[in-house]
Design a protein around this motif. Structure first.
Motif, short mmCIF file in Angstrom:
data_model
loop_
_atom_site.label_atom_id
_atom_site.label_comp_id
_atom_site.label_asym_id
_atom_site.label_seq_id
_atom_site.Cartn_x
_atom_site.Cartn_y
_atom_site.Cartn_z
N ASP A 226 44.43 62.19 42.97
CA ASP A 226 43.49 61.92 44.06
C ASP A 226 43.99 60.82 44.99
O ASP A 226 43.81 60.90 46.20
N LYS A 227 44.65 59.81 44.45
CA LYS A 227 45.04 58.65 45.26
C LYS A 227 46.48 58.70 45.76
O LYS A 227 46.77 58.19 46.85
N PHE A 228 47.37 59.31 44.99
CA PHE A 228 48.78 59.27 45.38
C PHE A 228 49.38 60.61 45.80
O PHE A 228 50.46 60.65 46.37
N VAL A 229 48.67 61.71 45.50
CA VAL A 229 49.20 63.03 45.85
C VAL A 229 48.40 63.65 47.00
O VAL A 229 48.92 63.84 48.10
N HIS A 230 47.14 63.91 46.77
CA HIS A 230 46.32 64.58 47.79
C HIS A 230 45.68 63.59 48.77
O HIS A 230 45.67 63.82 49.97
N ASN A 231 45.12 62.52 48.22
CA ASN A 231 44.48 61.48 49.04
C ASN A 231 43.52 62.06 50.08
O ASN A 231 43.68 61.86 51.29
N PRO A 232 42.49 62.79 49.63
CA PRO A 232 41.61 63.50 50.56
C PRO A 232 40.76 62.61 51.45
O PRO A 232 40.28 63.05 52.49
N ARG A 233 40.55 61.35 51.05
CA ARG A 233 39.69 60.48 51.87
C ARG A 233 40.49 59.65 52.86
O ARG A 233 39.96 58.71 53.44
N PHE A 234 41.76 59.98 53.03
CA PHE A 234 42.60 59.29 54.01
C PHE A 234 42.60 57.77 53.79
O PHE A 234 42.22 57.00 54.64
N GLU A 235 43.00 57.41 52.56
CA GLU A 235 43.10 55.99 52.20
C GLU A 235 44.60 55.65 52.12
O GLU A 235 45.20 55.69 51.04
N PRO A 236 45.21 55.32 53.25
CA PRO A 236 46.68 55.18 53.30
C PRO A 236 47.24 54.07 52.45
O PRO A 236 48.42 54.08 52.09
N ARG A 239 49.26 55.01 49.15
CA ARG A 239 50.64 55.48 49.29
C ARG A 239 51.56 54.42 49.91
O ARG A 239 52.72 54.31 49.54
N HIS A 240 51.03 53.65 50.83
CA HIS A 240 51.89 52.76 51.61
C HIS A 240 51.94 51.32 51.10
O HIS A 240 52.82 50.56 51.51
N GLU A 241 51.02 50.94 50.24
CA GLU A 241 51.01 49.58 49.71
C GLU A 241 51.10 49.55 48.18
O GLU A 241 51.96 48.87 47.62
N ILE A 242 50.21 50.30 47.52
CA ILE A 242 50.17 50.26 46.05
C ILE A 242 51.35 51.01 45.44
O ILE A 242 52.03 50.49 44.55
N ALA A 243 51.61 52.22 45.92
CA ALA A 243 52.72 53.01 45.36
C ALA A 243 54.06 52.28 45.46
O ALA A 243 54.80 52.22 44.45
N PRO A 244 54.43 51.72 46.63
CA PRO A 244 55.71 51.00 46.70
C PRO A 244 55.79 49.83 45.72
O PRO A 244 56.86 49.55 45.16
N GLY A 245 54.66 49.15 45.49
CA GLY A 245 54.64 48.03 44.54
C GLY A 245 54.93 48.51 43.13
O GLY A 245 55.66 47.84 42.37
N ILE A 246 54.37 49.64 42.75
CA ILE A 246 54.61 50.20 41.42
C ILE A 246 56.06 50.67 41.29
O ILE A 246 56.72 50.41 40.28
N PHE A 265 53.66 55.63 37.29
CA PHE A 265 52.26 55.24 37.12
C PHE A 265 51.98 54.91 35.65
O PHE A 265 51.32 53.91 35.33
N VAL A 266 52.50 55.74 34.73
CA VAL A 266 52.29 55.52 33.29
C VAL A 266 52.94 54.21 32.85
O VAL A 266 52.35 53.45 32.08
N ARG A 267 54.14 53.93 33.34
CA ARG A 267 54.82 52.68 32.96
C ARG A 267 54.03 51.46 33.43
O ARG A 267 53.92 50.45 32.73
N TYR A 268 53.51 51.54 34.64
CA TYR A 268 52.70 50.44 35.18
C TYR A 268 51.46 50.21 34.32
O TYR A 268 51.17 49.07 33.91
N LEU A 269 50.74 51.27 34.00
CA LEU A 269 49.50 51.12 33.24
C LEU A 269 49.74 50.67 31.81
O LEU A 269 48.91 49.96 31.23
N GLY A 270 50.87 51.09 31.23
CA GLY A 270 51.15 50.72 29.84
C GLY A 270 51.82 49.38 29.67
O GLY A 270 51.99 48.90 28.53
N ASP A 271 52.16 48.73 30.76
CA ASP A 271 52.82 47.42 30.69
C ASP A 271 51.80 46.36 30.30
O ASP A 271 50.78 46.17 30.97
#
Length: 381
Positions: A226-236, A239-246, A265-271
């Motif tokens: 929902d947040k990193f692939v489709h992002n239907p609510r147009f919450e950029p 993809r542009h801030e959180i994904a690069p940080g991960i 994503f899994v590595r980030y959450l399991g850290d």
């Protein structure tokens, strides 16, 4: 002139019975006597029934409830609400006393939570402070004394719509614009954090409280899509801030130029040291943090826990248990949408190392145990 006693004398002399003692006359008199006894008997039975009915509050309230549900009014034709003094208004505890016995599945869920909360070995995974972060997740409906803890990616949009209607912001679910549901400046849903400490405690003690859960790993897949692939609510910002940080911190192959992958994503959450990134991401992390961190189930005594996998049964029950089923209905659930999809889970975790999956499970173990979800051995071993 006839002797008035001559007729009686004649009967006595002849040995005949008086006319009022003839068989036909006696038969009618016996019937009349029997009818009188029957009327008296029925009156006694009816009196006893009425006495029992009004002395037994459970029987009476059950009949009242059936009558009320059979004649429930339309939303637009509800009688004007009578405002009672605060000390006379029914609390959540008082309301629950008049409710029918809780079905076994719901009481077993609450008992499981109590049991896991007492397990010292899981204390770090099951307990959290009732902080502002938690209170921000809980939406309030004062009119009907409800508290709903938001657990994103578990059908929460629909529950928000239910509360928006109950709070009176819109007359029906169908009339709520989609862009309003998550706009907390316009949707008319106050958060529990907006009240004073005393008001927070009063509501936590007396209101009907609930939230919904689903399989923890399937929820993470839903959040990623929902947040990193489709992002239907147009919450950029995802993809542009959180994904690069991960990606910067957790991607092993530095030459890989693709966007964020589920493995990152899994590595980030399991850290175990994920929190320093969480602080940078702010409240956006609500879509993937644990249910424990969102709703504090060991610290707050919830009335009902619903499961996404059984939402077809749980949603109507929650509305009934909260006493609002005559005011609003849960939106129609598309067939098959709530069913656990093991194949999808296997597909997303394919190629991710067992070490990373075990670290992820270690973080979410509290959620698995508290809410009765099976340990995903098919991913771990």
């Amino acid at each position: 002139m006839k002797n008035p006693h001559s007729h009686s004398s004649t009967q006595a002399l002849t040995g005949r019975a008086p006319e009022w003692l003839t068989p036909d006359t006696m038969h009618h008199q016996w019937l009349l006597l029997a009818a009188c006894f029957w009327v008296v008997f029925m009156f006694m039975v009816a009196s006893k029934f009425l006495t029992l009915t009004f002395k037994d509050p459970e029987v009476y309230s059950a009949e009242q409830e059936l009558l009320f549900l059979a004649t429930k009014p339309e939303l637009g034709n509800l009688p004007e609400e009578k405002h009672l003094p605060e000390d006379l208004k029914p609390t959540g505890d008082m309301l629950s006393a008049s409710q029918p016995a809780q079905p076994l599945v719901y009481s077993e869920r609450l008992e499981l939570i109590r049991s896991v909360c007492q397990d010292d070995a899981l204390k770090n995974l099951s307990h959290t402070a009732v902080s502002k972060f938690v209170l921000d997740r809980i939406f309030v409906c004062d009119k009907h004394k409800l508290l709903f803890c938001q657990t994103p990616k578990v059908g929460n949009t629909q529950w928000k719509k239910v509360l928006i209607v109950l709070n009176g912001a819109f007359p029906s679910i169908e009339e709520i614009p989609e862009n309003i549901v998550h706009d907390h400046e316009k949707n008319g849903l106050p958060r529990l954090s907006s009240f004073s400490d005393a008001e927070v405690q009063r509501r936590l003690k007396t209101y009907f409280k609930f939230f919904i859960v689903r399989d923890p790993f399937e929820r993470l897949i839903s959040a990623f899509k929902d947040k990193f692939v489709h992002n239907p609510r147009f919450e950029p910002w995802y993809r542009h801030e959180i994904a690069p940080g991960i990606i910067r911190k957790y991607r092993r192959n530095r030459t890989e130029t693709r966007g964020i992958q589920f493995e990152d994503f899994v590595r980030y959450l399991g850290d175990p040291n994920h929190r320093w990134l969480d602080l940078q991401f702010g409240d956006h992390i609500i879509h993937w943090v644990t249910y424990v961190e969102l709703c504090a189930p060991c610290e707050i005594k919830y009335s009902v826990i619903g499961h996404h996998e059984t939402l077809e049964e749980d949603a109507p029950y929650i509305l009934q248990a909260a006493g609002i089923d005559h005011l609003v209905s849960y939106p129609t659930i598309p067939p098959g949408i709530t069913v656990y999809n093991k194949s999808k889970v296997e597909h997303y975790f394919l190629g991710i190392s067992k070490r990373d999956i075990r670290r992820l499970y270690a973080r979410f173990e509290g959620d698995f145990k508290l809410f009765g979800y099976q340990k995903p051995e098919f991913l771990l071993n």
